[in-house]
Scaffold this motif. Structure first.
Motif, PDB file in Angstrom:
ATOM      1  N   ASP A 180       0.845  -1.190   0.000  1.00 30.34           N
ATOM      2  CA  ASP A 180       0.000   0.000   0.000  1.00 30.34           C
ATOM      3  C   ASP A 180       0.881   1.241   0.000  1.00 30.34           C
ATOM      4  N   ASN A 234      -0.825  -1.591  -5.993  1.00 30.33           N
ATOM      5  CA  ASN A 234      -1.043  -1.829  -4.568  1.00 30.33           C
ATOM      6  C   ASN A 234      -1.670  -3.192  -4.372  1.00 30.33           C
ATOM      7  N   ASP A 246      -2.319  -4.680  -1.344  1.00 36.46           N
ATOM      8  CA  ASP A 246      -3.026  -4.886  -0.085  1.00 36.46           C
ATOM      9  C   ASP A 246      -2.652  -6.216   0.546  1.00 36.46           C
ATOM     10  N   ARG A 258      -3.286   6.298  -4.400  1.00 34.97           N
ATOM     11  CA  ARG A 258      -3.955   5.066  -4.044  1.00 34.97           C
ATOM     12  C   ARG A 258      -5.362   5.027  -4.620  1.00 34.97           C
TER      13      ARG A 258
END
Lengths: 326, 326
Positions: free
Chosen positions: A68, A96, A98, B79
Motif C-alpha cells: 500500500d 497496490n 493490499d 492510491r
DNA sequence: ATGAAAGCGCTAACAC
DNA sequence: GTGTTAGCGCTTTCAT
C-alpha cells in the motif's frame, strides 16, 4: 502523429534507413543522417514505442508491486525506483496489492500482457509460487520471496538488536516489543533481533503482535501501557512507534522521560513526529535505487554480481530516547 | 507464449473467430466458443495488449504526474486513482515531476510514445502550455492548470477561512500564517482564505512564506516563534504544521496550551502526529477517485457532466487546538 | 550505405 | 457464423 513511413518519404530514404538512424545501428551516411534528422524535426516525429515493443519484444515498463503506497515506507522506495528507472529510460507502474495474493497475481498477469519488462516486489507472505515461474525478471525488496529471486533489504535482525540494545543502554527495565505480523519475514527477523538483545538480560519483556497500522498500534499500546510499568518500547516500524507515542500521550505518559521508544524504518514520518523518533533507519532510497538498478541489469541481460544485497541499518538517535544515557 | 494464431490452429478455427471470441463482438457459435475456450485454456493463452494497442490505438495506461510521491499528500491520491483504474482495467504509471516543467514535459512526451491513454496531473506552477495542446485527455487534481482542463479539487479559500476562524474562535490573538509558495494556486487561495477570516478582526497577524517542506517549516517557525508572542498558527499544509509543532516543542512551547496549530490537507500524517493535528481535511481519496473516474470517461469518449468538481473541505478538530473553546 | 519485404500479434473490413 | 487479408508502426534479415 507522423510515423516512420512519413519520415522516410519526406527524407527521401527508406524506412529501414530511418530505423537505423533511430537506433544508431548499421551504417548510415552523414547525408542521410542530416536529411532524416530534418524530416523528423519538421514532422515532429516520435517513434511509437508500442510498435517497437511489438516488434522487438522489448519493454520499458517496470512493475512495482507494494502492499500500500499510503504506508510511509513505500513512497520513499517508489521514489528511488522511479528516479533510476527514469535515467535508464524505464517507466514505473504502480500496483497496490493490499498484501493479497490474488491482487499480486492479477498484476503479474495483466502487466505481462502489457509487456512489462520486469517487476520489483515487496511481496506479502511468502508462499509465492506465482513469482518463481515468471518468464521476466523480478527482484524482491524488503521481503524475501524465494531463494531464487534476487533481493535487496537490510539486516533486520541485526538492526532490531541494535535498536533494542539502545533501549537497554538507556536503562529500560520493562520493555514492550511491538512486533509486526508473524509470518512476515522482516517482522519475524526484527523480533529475533529483539530477542537476541534481551536474551540473558535481567529485564522484563512483553511481546505483542500488531498489524502494521497506526490505529491498531495505538490501541494495543494503550492497553499494554495502561496496565503497567513499561518504560521502553521497541516498535517494529515507525508507524507502530507513532501509534505508541500517541497512546502514551493520551495516557499522560511522558516520552522520553517515562517511556522511551524506538521505531524502525527511518521514514520521513519518524523525523516529522514530535518528539522526533529514534529509529533504526533503513536507507530506503538506496534500497529502492539498488533494486531498480539490479532489475534493469537483469532486464538487459547482464550478469548480477550479487543476488542478495544487504544494506546496513543505522540507529538514528533522536528525541524519543534519552541521549544522556550515552 | 502462445499467440492468437496458435489458438486458432488448435481450435481449428480462424484467427478472426478467436478475435471475435476475445472481444465479444460479432456472431460466434456456441461450438466455436467451446473449442476456443478450451484451446485458450490449454495453451494458457493471454492476448498481447501491446499488439492490440498497436492495432486499435487504444491504451490502458494512465499517467499520474505528481511533484513528489514522498509528500504525504500524494500517496493517498495515488492510491485512490490506482483503485479506480484497476476496476476499469487501467494501470497507473507513476511520475515525479519535482515541480520541474522539463520533467513534466519529458513524461508527457515519453508516455505518449508508450501509448498512455490519458494523464492525471498535479501540476507545478501553471504557465503550462505543454498541457493544453495534448491530443489525449488530461485532468488536473489539486491545482488548476488551464480553464480548458477539467479539475477536481477542494475550495481552498473557503477551507482556509474555516480553519483560521477556528483559531479565532479559540481565542488566538497573534496568528502566524505559514503560507505555501506564492504562485502556487492552492497556496494562494488558502492565503486568501486566511485573509478573509482575519480581515477586520482585532488581532495581530504575521505571514511568512514557506516551501512545502518539513525542514524549511521547522526552521522558519522556530525563527518566528522565538521572537514573539504567537499563539496560533495556520499552516498551509500538514507537513508545514508538523514542522511548526517540532519547532514549538524544541522551544518548550506547549501545544495546544500556549500555541494552537491548524494544518491543511488531512493526510495520514496529521492523525499520526502527537498531539494529533487539527486540520482542514480534503477528502483525498475522493479527489483521486473522482479524477480517475473523470479521466476514464474522457478516455472512453463519454461526455463530462461537470468539468470542475469541488470537494468540500472539512475541519477536523483534534488535539492541537483547544476544544474547550467550542 | 541503402532498400524491399517479412514479421511482431492483433483487429476489422469484407467476402463467403 | 466464419475465414481471408490488409493494416497498425516498427525492426531486421537479406539483397543490392
Amino acid at each position: 502523429m507522423a510515423n516512420i513511413r512519413d519520415v522516410a518519404k519526406k527524407a527521401g530514404v527508406s524506412v529501414a534507413t530511418v530505423s537505423r538512424y533511430l537506433n544508431n545501428k548499421g551504417y548510415i551516411s552523414e547525408d542521410a543522417k542530416r536529411v532524416i534528422s530534418a524530416a523528423i524535426e519538421e514532422l515532429n516525429y516520435r517513434p511509437s514505442l508500442v510498435a517497437r515493443s511489438l516488434s522487438t519484444k522489448q519493454a520499458t515498463f517496470i512493475g512495482l508491486i507494494v502492499p500500500d503506497i499510503v504506508n510511509p515506507f513505500f513512497p520513499e522506495l517508489a521514489r528511488a525506483i522511479e528516479d533510476v528507472a527514469l535515467t535508464y529510460g524505464y517507466t514505473v507502474v504502480l500496483c497496490n496489492s493490499d498484501e493479497k495474493v490474488e491482487k499480486e497475481i492479477h498484476y503479474l498477469n495483466t502487466l505481462q500482457q502489457k509487456y512489462v519488462a520486469g517487476f520489483i516486489v515487496a511481496a506479502s507472505h511468502s508462499e509465492a509460487d506465482h513469482y518463481t515461474n515468471l518468464d521476466i525478471p523480478i527482484v524482491a525488496i524488503d521481503r524475501r520471496i524465494h531463494p531464487s529471486i534476487p533481493i535487496v533489504a537490510t539486516d533486520n535482525r541485526e538492526g532490531a538488536r541494535v535498536g533494542t540494545e539502545h533501549l537497554l543502554a538507556n536503562g529500560c527495565q520493562h520493555i514492550l516489543c511491538l512486533r509486526g505480523p508473524s509470518g512476515l519475514g522482516p517482522a519475524d527477523d526484527r523480533f529475533l533481533g529483539f530477542k537476541d538483545a534481551v536474551k540473558g538480560k535481567e529485564i522484563e519483556t512483553q511481546v505483542v503482535e500488531c498489524p502494521f497500522h497506526f490505529e491498531a498500534s495505538e490501541m494495543i499500546a494503550r492497553t499494554v501501557l495502561q496496565q503497567g510499568s513499561i518504560d521502553g518500547i521497541f516498535a517494529s516500524s515507525d508507524v507502530l512507534a507513532a501509534g505508541a507515542m500517541k497512546a502514551a500521550y493520551s495516557l499522560g505518559i511522558g516520552v522520553p522521560d517515562q517511556l522511551q521508544i524506538v521505531g524502525y524504518d527511518g521514514t520521513m514520518l519518524a523525523s516529522q513526529l514530535t518528539p522526533s523518533l529514534t529509529t533504526v533507519a533503513q536507507d530506503l532510497y538506496k534500497i529502492g535505487a539498488l533494486a531498480a538498478r539490479m532489475l534493469i541489469k537483469l532486464i538487459e541481460g547482464q550478469e548480477l554480481t550479487e543476488r542478495e544485497i544487504q544494506i546496513p541499518a543505522e540507529l538514528l538517535i533522536r528525541e524519543t530516547t534519552r541521549s544522556e544515557a550515552l
